[in-house]
Design an enzyme around this catalytic site. Structure first.
Site, mmCIF file in Angstrom:
data_model
loop_
_atom_site.group_PDB
_atom_site.id
_atom_site.type_symbol
_atom_site.label_atom_id
_atom_site.label_comp_id
_atom_site.label_asym_id
_atom_site.label_seq_id
_atom_site.Cartn_x
_atom_site.Cartn_y
_atom_site.Cartn_z
ATOM 1 N N ASP A 253 0.832 -1.210 0.000
ATOM 2 C CA ASP A 253 0.000 0.000 0.000
ATOM 3 C C ASP A 253 0.867 1.261 0.000
ATOM 4 O O ASP A 253 2.067 1.221 0.319
ATOM 5 C CB ASP A 253 -0.898 -0.029 1.245
ATOM 6 C CG ASP A 253 -2.223 0.685 1.031
ATOM 7 O OD1 ASP A 253 -2.321 1.480 0.092
ATOM 8 O OD2 ASP A 253 -3.150 0.439 1.821
ATOM 9 N N ASP B 110 -10.772 2.092 -2.979
ATOM 10 C CA ASP B 110 -11.274 1.869 -1.619
ATOM 11 C C ASP B 110 -12.791 1.881 -1.596
ATOM 12 O O ASP B 110 -13.396 1.504 -0.604
ATOM 13 C CB ASP B 110 -10.749 2.966 -0.678
ATOM 14 C CG ASP B 110 -9.385 2.608 -0.116
ATOM 15 O OD1 ASP B 110 -8.946 1.456 -0.299
ATOM 16 O OD2 ASP B 110 -8.746 3.486 0.496
HETATM 17 C C1 GLA Z 1 -5.718 1.966 2.337
HETATM 18 C C2 GLA Z 1 -6.124 0.791 1.476
HETATM 19 C C3 GLA Z 1 -7.173 -0.028 2.207
HETATM 20 C C4 GLA Z 1 -6.614 -0.500 3.519
HETATM 21 C C5 GLA Z 1 -6.147 0.680 4.331
HETATM 22 C C6 GLA Z 1 -5.416 0.240 5.587
HETATM 23 O O1 GLA Z 1 -6.751 2.884 2.467
HETATM 24 O O2 GLA Z 1 -6.570 1.217 0.244
HETATM 25 O O3 GLA Z 1 -7.564 -1.123 1.405
HETATM 26 O O4 GLA Z 1 -5.569 -1.396 3.280
HETATM 27 O O5 GLA Z 1 -5.270 1.517 3.600
HETATM 28 O O6 GLA Z 1 -4.979 1.293 6.337
#
Ligand code: GLA
Length: 729
Positions: free
Chosen positions: A470, A540
């Site tokens: 990420d 997300d």
């Molecule tokens: C980001 C990712 C999510 C999750 C969060 C965790 O927003 O896109 O899928 O993994 O971080 O903090």
């Protein structure tokens, strides 16, 4: 195929779907033609004289179809290359010097590119054209490889002079078309609504699609296309340019006073400059050009094939992906081993194959305010460590995956306390936080080495089959503590090169791991990341209706096998919408299928539906990952959405109605690309909920020309249906 005609001085690059013709006049490299294939041997030199018929008050270069415009000799648009010499002079006069045709495409130094290594294509002959500026010694080597129906292009800049040069413009590729009758197509968005399709008339304007964020970004994708106003999904011309790069970029379309259009893509001059010492080379990222006269679907299908089969070298690139459950939306930071195992147990009983442990397993990360950088297990949550949980998940017949966000550092972390200078920051300025975090300075080799060391140890500490990588904020204070003042404008690109080095090392060291890239969802959904990691978390936003637009838009360039798509809880956590399990699952079918909700809270009925979808997906995933994807009805234009996946044996039609309609008008969906005379029959399971008349045999031409009536067995908003057609002869 690449041909050079000595007599006409023309280069002819061609495939089954396009021709691209270059000429050299007065030392300038000109683009004479890009479009439908020309008859072999066609001589286009007759076109040249027309470009010189301008009024004597005009500078010739304004009217020429320049391949690589530069400043100071009559071109007044934005340049594709500019070098400033030690005397402050920015005149950059690159003239043709030589060419060669290489049997194969070479990898780009330090950068990802298509069709290299194990992702090579059978035919990858490459034309290199050398242009020289005699005064400064700057050399530009333009490289062209015909890869099936696409043209891969890049530029290398070499300082063969005796003084240092400052590069301020370094586009990867550009070309000129003799018309301004275009619309610009791009993928616009923001967090949770990434890659919406936008199409705007170019008119006489200059259009700039860009990122200055140090990442390709949620807001724009490193992609631009020009298309005729009449171009549809299935017909008429479209020219796409896609950049294999994960940092700031600029894509531009400029109309000249003589109504020609120059379109280019490459590094963003606002964020990138480079000092080139004598003897040094600068490699620009690769751009992939696709021309199709079969509309946007035609272009997309060429990108899909190339990016699916010839970009990522991972052994996972061509493999079926596991159906996963991710604990993020199920638990956020509040979990322990017991909760994870309870999720895993339920998941395994549904046939789910992989448990992904998301954020919160390390340091004292019980919220998003701390601990990024402290990559050691939190013993309160995981008393038996990563190896303990991985083993127990393994005993349930599932694989184990892990989330990391390695490029980041929380100011409240042991790493920051030990190395406060390791983040991007500028002397005398406060450090701007995003999600309470700063960005590690990956332009520094010591930081890269540290990351390689610490991640090697995490990835080998347990039986880890999958990693979600990420990156949750964009750059501010893009300065590096180690670079001297005059090199600070190199920080962003050095960062990306550093990131690529880290990714290269880790993906090669752990070839069995399926890596998924993520950046606050789809904030770095680009071919650069897909080179290292065959899939990306698309957004997300996991709401089924929002996902229709996001996945539909993403498919303009990227194959379904690159998109993560999960069934999440209702009311949806991003926007509060309630949709059925069927609708959510039917949308998630369009990517790498998974779940991201608390299975312990599902009703028995939803659990049964989820189980049925897992079974169905195991049968369908080869088709969705490898089949030809076609967009049929756009959520940007209608209350409906439809798309299909097809291979030699089956067609999967997916259609969705967003809002209920009173006394509805009957609608049909028209399948594409089938064999007209072949016979197709609907799968028994799907036919059982359709009217009796659907239990018959259809010709391909009926399904394409007369269409399939959209049948809804439910009233209300947000309904969907998937139908599998088997080819029966
Ligand atoms: C980001 C990712 C999510 C999750 C969060 C965790 O927003 O896109 O899928 O993994 O971080 O903090």
């Amino acid at each position: 195929m690449i041909e050079y005609n000595e007599k006409s001085g023309l280069f002819h690059l061609s495939s089954d779907t396009f021709s691209y013709v270059l000429a050299v006049r007065d030392g300038r490299l000109l683009n004479l033609y890009y479009g439908d294939p020309l008859t072999p041997g066609t001589d286009l030199s007759y076109l040249l004289s027309s470009y010189y018929q301008v009024s004597s008050f005009e500078q010739i270069e304004q009217n020429l179809p320049l391949e690589l415009p530069s400043v100071g000799t009559g071109w007044y648009g934005d340049p594709s290359v500019q070098a400033i010499g030690p005397d402050g002079n920015n005149i950059t006069k690159l003239r043709f010097a030589d060419y060669k045709i290489l049997p194969h495409k070479e990898p780009l130094e330090g950068l990802p590119s298509v069709g290299v290594g194990s992702a090579r294509l059978e035919k990858d002959e490459t034309l290199e054209i050398l242009l020289k500026d005699e005064l400064t010694g700057l050399q530009a080597i333009l490289s062209y490889t015909v890869l099936d129906s696409a043209l891969a292009r890049s530029m290398r800049l070499v300082n063969a002079g005796s003084d240092e040069l400052l590069l301020t413009h370094m586009a990867s590729a550009g070309f000129s078309l003799p018309s301004r009758r275009f619309e610009v197509l791009h993928l616009r968005g923001a967090w949770a609504r990434e890659r919406h399709i936008v199409r705007t008339p170019l008119g006489q304007a200059q259009v700039r699609i860009q990122s200055q964020r140090g990442a390709s970004g949620h807001e724009e994708n490193p992609f631009i296309a020009l298309l005729a106003p009449e171009t549809t999904e299935n017909a008429d011309p479209v020219y796409g340019l896609s950049l294999v790069y994960s940092g700031s970029f600029l894509a531009e379309a400029q109309v000249s006073p003589f109504d020609s259009t120059y379109v280019s893509i490459g590094l963003n001059p606002m964020t990138h400059q480079w000092h080139l010492a004598p003897g040094e080379t600068f490699q620009c990222p690769e751009a992939v050009l696709v021309y199709s006269h079969e509309g946007m679907n035609g272009m997309s299908q060429i990108y899909h094939r190339l990016y699916r089969d010839h970009l990522c070298r991972s052994e996972w690139a061509g493999k079926e992906r596991p159906i996963l459950i991710n604990n993020w939306e199920a638990t956020y930071f509040r979990f322990d081993e017991r909760k994870l195992l309870s999720l895993a147990k339920k998941a395994s009983s549904l046939g789910i194959e992989l448990l992904v442990l998301d954020d919160g397993w390390f340091g004292v990360r019980n919220d998003d305010r701390r601990s990024l950088g402290d990559w050691y297990v939190n013993p309160e949550k995981l008393p038996h460590g990563l190896s303990g949980i991985a083993k127990k998940v393994g005993e349930l017949g599932m694989k184990f995956g892990l989330w990391v966000e390695p490029e980041m550092i929380s100011p409240d972390s042991d790493l920051y306390r030990a190395h406060p200078d390791w983040c991007l920051h500028a002397p005398g300025r406060s450090r701007t936080e995003g999600r309470h975090q700063l960005i590690l300075d990956l332009s520094r080799e010591d930081v890269q080495d540290y990351l390689i060391r610490v991640l090697t140890s995490v990835f080998s500490s347990a039986d880890i089959s999958y990693v979600k990588w990420d990156m949750n904020r964009n750059m501010t204070e893009s300065f590096s503590a180690l670079l001297p003042p005059h090199l600070q404008m190199e920080t962003q690109h050095r960062y990306i090169l550093g990131l690529y080095r880290v990714l290269n090392t880790l993906t090669e060291a752990f070839p069995h791991i399926l890596f998924e890239s993520c950046s606050g969802g789809g904030g770095r959904f680009d071919p650069g990341m897909l080179y290292f990691m065959p899939q990306t978390w698309t957004s997300d936003d996991s709401d089924a209706v929002e996902r229709l637009k996001i996945q539909y838009g993403t498919s303009l360039v990227y194959p379904a096998s690159a998109m993560g798509a999960h069934v999440s809880a209702v009311p949806n956590h991003q926007i509060g919408r309630v949709t059925s399990m069927n609708m959510r699952a039917d949308v998630a079918i369009g990517g790498n299928f998974g779940f991201e909700l608390d299975l312990d809270r599902l009703s028995d009925q939803d659990l049964a539906t989820a189980k049925a979808y897992v079974q169905k997906l195991k049968d369908l995933r080869r088709l969705t990952a490898r089949g030809t994807f076609t967009r049929l009805i756009s959520p940007f234009e209608t209350n409906y959405t439809a798309w299909q996946f097809a291979d030699e044996k089956r067609v999967l039609l997916c259609y969705y109605r967003i809002l209920a309609e009173p006394n509805p008008i009957p609608h049909r969906v028209y399948l594409k690309g089938l064999e007209p005379s072949a016979l197709y029959q609907i799968d028994e399971a799907d036919a059982s909920s359709l009217p009796e008349s659907f239990r018959s045999v259809f010709t391909g031409s009926a399904l394409m020309e007369a269409g399939v009536p959209m049948i809804w067995d439910k009233t209300g908003d947000f309904v969907s249906r998937t139908i599998v057609f088997h080819k029966v002869n």
